[in-house]
Design an enzyme around this catalytic site. Structure first.
Site, PDB file in Angstrom:
ATOM      1  N   HIS A 249     -13.766  -4.976   0.198  1.00  0.00           N
ATOM      2  CA  HIS A 249     -14.843  -4.966   1.199  1.00  0.00           C
ATOM      3  C   HIS A 249     -16.085  -5.600   0.569  1.00  0.00           C
ATOM      4  O   HIS A 249     -17.206  -5.104   0.715  1.00  0.00           O
ATOM      5  CB  HIS A 249     -15.151  -3.546   1.669  1.00  0.00           C
ATOM      6  CG  HIS A 249     -13.987  -2.858   2.324  1.00  0.00           C
ATOM      7  ND1 HIS A 249     -13.972  -2.512   3.650  1.00  0.00           N
ATOM      8  CD2 HIS A 249     -12.786  -2.469   1.832  1.00  0.00           C
ATOM      9  CE1 HIS A 249     -12.812  -1.922   3.946  1.00  0.00           C
ATOM     10  NE2 HIS A 249     -12.073  -1.884   2.854  1.00  0.00           N
TER      11      HIS A 249
ATOM     12  N   TYR B  24     -13.003   3.596  -6.670  1.00  0.00           N
ATOM     13  CA  TYR B  24     -14.357   3.230  -6.259  1.00  0.00           C
ATOM     14  C   TYR B  24     -15.326   3.426  -7.436  1.00  0.00           C
ATOM     15  O   TYR B  24     -16.252   2.633  -7.625  1.00  0.00           O
ATOM     16  CB  TYR B  24     -14.832   4.043  -5.042  1.00  0.00           C
ATOM     17  CG  TYR B  24     -14.112   3.759  -3.736  1.00  0.00           C
ATOM     18  CD1 TYR B  24     -12.831   3.223  -3.731  1.00  0.00           C
ATOM     19  CD2 TYR B  24     -14.701   4.031  -2.510  1.00  0.00           C
ATOM     20  CE1 TYR B  24     -12.152   2.970  -2.538  1.00  0.00           C
ATOM     21  CE2 TYR B  24     -14.038   3.775  -1.305  1.00  0.00           C
ATOM     22  CZ  TYR B  24     -12.755   3.246  -1.330  1.00  0.00           C
ATOM     23  OH  TYR B  24     -12.099   3.006  -0.153  1.00  0.00           O
TER      24      TYR B  24
END
Ligand code: HEM
Ligand code: HEM
Ligand code: HEM
Lengths: 181, 363
Positions: free
Chosen positions: B68, B338
């Site tokens: 993303h 992440y």
């Protein structure tokens, strides 16, 4: 200190061994958790953060006790260099025991994370939210961990050297409950 | 006398043996540490490996999110209507208005991709309650996720690896992946048939993973949630997409916001017994109870380089008390990956300087 003791006080020994177990566990938990994607990751992180803060509290307590109670002297016949090495390595251990949990807390602060210890219990940030600062502190947490582990290995080697080769009572000063005669 | 030395001296052989013993203790300790750190298990799927694989899909996102990668920040607020409080004690679900820092993105690692070509669009939000409790969530516009496990995610990512010879992924690799992973089918069907729209504004954004709400009585409710758009779908034929330019979604968002805020309704779906908690490739039946718990209002957008979302990690396991993760294996893996991506990109600030667009230039 006026009276010379042969061993660390029971409180000091208790703190030393409790912290030894916790710190070694923390190093293994830390290195293990950052190298897995398995669900155990979150469990380990959830243990790692509060336990790290417990270590921070224990080292504060321990330093206070140490300043108040002092320590048994090293043997007179210990070479000067080993004397120096012993002092320097203990100083380094104390410094790292402070630095490591503070780095953990500060790096989460700088990363903009909430510092959650358990359920609703959170710590306030101790560093501003800043990417460059986060990068430095995050790397610091890794390198301090490696340095701490290396210093502990050296410390263990020295303790065993005293106990098995020199047999000069230094190991006993942290192990035995009663004064030796 | 303190520390009376021992009187019986050791023979050289004894000394050698004891020194060897000490050496062995050190070697075993060091090896144990290396083992815990995965040095002897190169096959272990680590956050570092998955994040490297994500960055190998072309358009090296140095300094940026490894997935993303292309997106924009937004700010707004979340108005909770209090309905969520029946199911969760989370402070952000009690009736009230809470500030939101968010991000729209497209699910690609390629920074240079035209944002319009992102098949999967995403919304990430951080909602902060007055007591400091935070709810972070990263949501996609697909109704299901492509894979159910981190291992499958890794294999899918590898199938998207760019071949240096052609500059494109090997089409056979993705076909092979689809064949060997039947769970991929519902996602693939959505990707193939759903209309393309040139906007972030008209899309729903779904948690996909399941979570648990804990109510005041301590009862646990298995849930998924979705941000439902309030503007009509505005599809365009695929052939038109290429003409729209590289930053069409960003421009569309700014344009729409000059006319007024955009809103989404946050809808929580309650699972019925037997609904899967650990498989994000499976949608729950549509007749489940849906509860509207509040409205997200997006007021402003900011370029990511200077925006408030840039240096946030939208780790979906950062949850307020009253919301917990389920046994979905993707959630811990997302948290670990992440964090790794965040650690990398914050240490690559030189590759992504904060900047203000030059005077007069359009973002
Ligand atoms: C693993 C086995 C360990 C052994 C056998 C051991 C042994 C000892 C011994 C014998 C002493 C006394 C040294 C002296 O009289 O000057 C000592 C002191 C000390 N140890 Fe350990 N230790 C171990 C692990 C650790 C660990 C893991 C830590 C770190 C958390 C640690 C931190 C310290 C510190 C800071 C001192 C200095 C105490 C002071 O002077 O106040 N030790 N250790
Ligand atoms: C004596 C105390 C501590 C020790 C020995 C320790 C050790 C470690 C080690 C070895 C790692 C892995 C580093 C790497 O390979 O990158 C690590 C990571 C980490 N530590 Fe600690 N730590 C301590 C205290 C803390 C505290 C107090 C916190 C926070 C409150 C903390 C938060 C973290 C976090 C968030 C990570 C990284 C997790 C990730 O990126 O996935 N640590 N720690
Ligand atoms: C094991 C599976 C997954 C892996 C390894 C993975 C990996 C990643 C990584 C590395 C990032 C960049 C994070 C950052 O630097 O801040 C990211 C972003 C994102 N992922 Fe995933 N992901 C996974 C599953 C999912 C799922 C199931 C969803 C669906 C809801 C999702 C939605 C998102 C969103 C919305 C973002 C962008 C967040 C933002 O805008 O900051 N991911 N993913």
């Amino acid at each position: 200190m006026t009276r010379q003791r042969e061993t660390f006080s029971p409180l000091q020994r208790g703190l030393h061994w409790a912290m030894a177990v916790l710190v070694i566990a923390m190093l293994f938990i830390g290195i293990g958790m950052v190298t897995t994607l398995h669900p155990v990751y979150l469990t380990l992180v959830a243990i790692h953060k509060p336990l790290g803060i417990v270590i921070l509290i224990l080292v504060l307590l321990r330093l206070a006790v140490r300043l108040k109670q002092g320590k048994p002297p090293l043997p007179d016949d210990l070479p000067r260099l080993q004397h120096l090495g012993a002092h320097a390595s203990h100083l380094l251990l104390y410094a790292l025991l402070f630095a490591q949990p503070l780095l953990g807390w500060a790096m989460l602060s700088a990363g903009g994370y909430p510092v959650v210890l358990y359920g609703p219990i959170r710590l306030p940030p101790i560093a501003p939210h800043n990417d460059a600062l986060h990068a430095v502190l995050r790397a610091g947490h890794t390198w301090c961990a490696y340095l701490l582990f290396a210093t502990i290995l050296l410390h263990l080697a020295a303790a065993l050297f005293h106990g098995l080769i020199r047999r000069d009572g230094v190991l006993g000063s942290m192990v035995f409950r009663r004064e030796r005669v | 006398m303190p520390h009376q030395p021992h009187t019986i001296p050791l023979s050289p052989a004894q000394i050698a043996l004891r020194l060897a013993g000490i050496g062995a203790v050190l070697a075993v300790s060091g090896a144990g540490f290396a083992y815990a750190g995965g040095w002897f298990s190169p096959a272990r799927l680590t956050p570092a490996r998955i994040v490297t694989a994500l960055a190998d899909r072309g358009g090296d996102p140095l300094g940026h999110r490894r997935n993303h990668s292309k997106g924009v920040c937004f700010t707004g607020d979340f108005a909770a209507n209090g309905q969520g409080a029946h199911y969760s004690t989370a402070a952000v679900l009690a009736k009230g208005d809470y500030p939101v820092t968010g991000r729209f993105g497209i699910a690609t690692g390629n920074l240079l991709a035209a944002d319009i070509t992102g098949r999967v669009k995403s919304m990430a939000i951080r909602i902060v309650a007055p007591n400091g409790a935070e709810w972070r969530s990263g949501m996609n516009d697909s109704p299901v996720f492509a894979v159910a496990t981190p291992q499958a995610f890794y294999e899918m990512t590898q199938a998207q690896d760019v071949d240096p010879a052609t500059g494109k992924p090997d089409p056979a690799a993705m076909k092979h992946f689809a064949k060997t992973h039947p769970g991929f089918a519902p996602f693939a069907a959505w990707a193939k048939t759903t209309p393309w729209t040139p906007s972030w504004a008209d899309q729903p954004y779904n948690s996909l993973n399941a979570f648990r709400f804990i109510d005041a009585g301590g009862d646990r409710h298995l849930v998924r949630w979705s941000m439902q758009p309030t503007v009509p779908l505005d599809p365009v034929p695929v052939a038109e997409l290429a003409k729209l330019g590289p930053n069409y979604l960003q421009n569309d968002l700014s344009q729409r916001l000059t006319k007024g805020p955009l809103t989404w309704h946050l809808i929580v779906t309650l699972a019925a017994p037997g609904d899967p908690s650990n498989d994000a490739t499976k949608a729950w039946p549509t007749d489940r109870t849906h509860v509207v718990v509040g409205t997200l209002t997006v007021n402003q957008t900011q370029p990511e380089a200077n925006g408030p979302c840039r240096d946030l990690n939208y780790d979906p396991t950062i949850l307020p008390t009253g919301i917990q993760i389920s046994d979905d294996p993707l959630l811990p893996a997302r948290s670990a990956a992440y964090a790794k991506s965040f650690d990398l990109r914050t240490s690559e600030a030189a590759d992504y300087p904060r900047k203000t667009p030059a005077e007069g230039s359009k973002p």
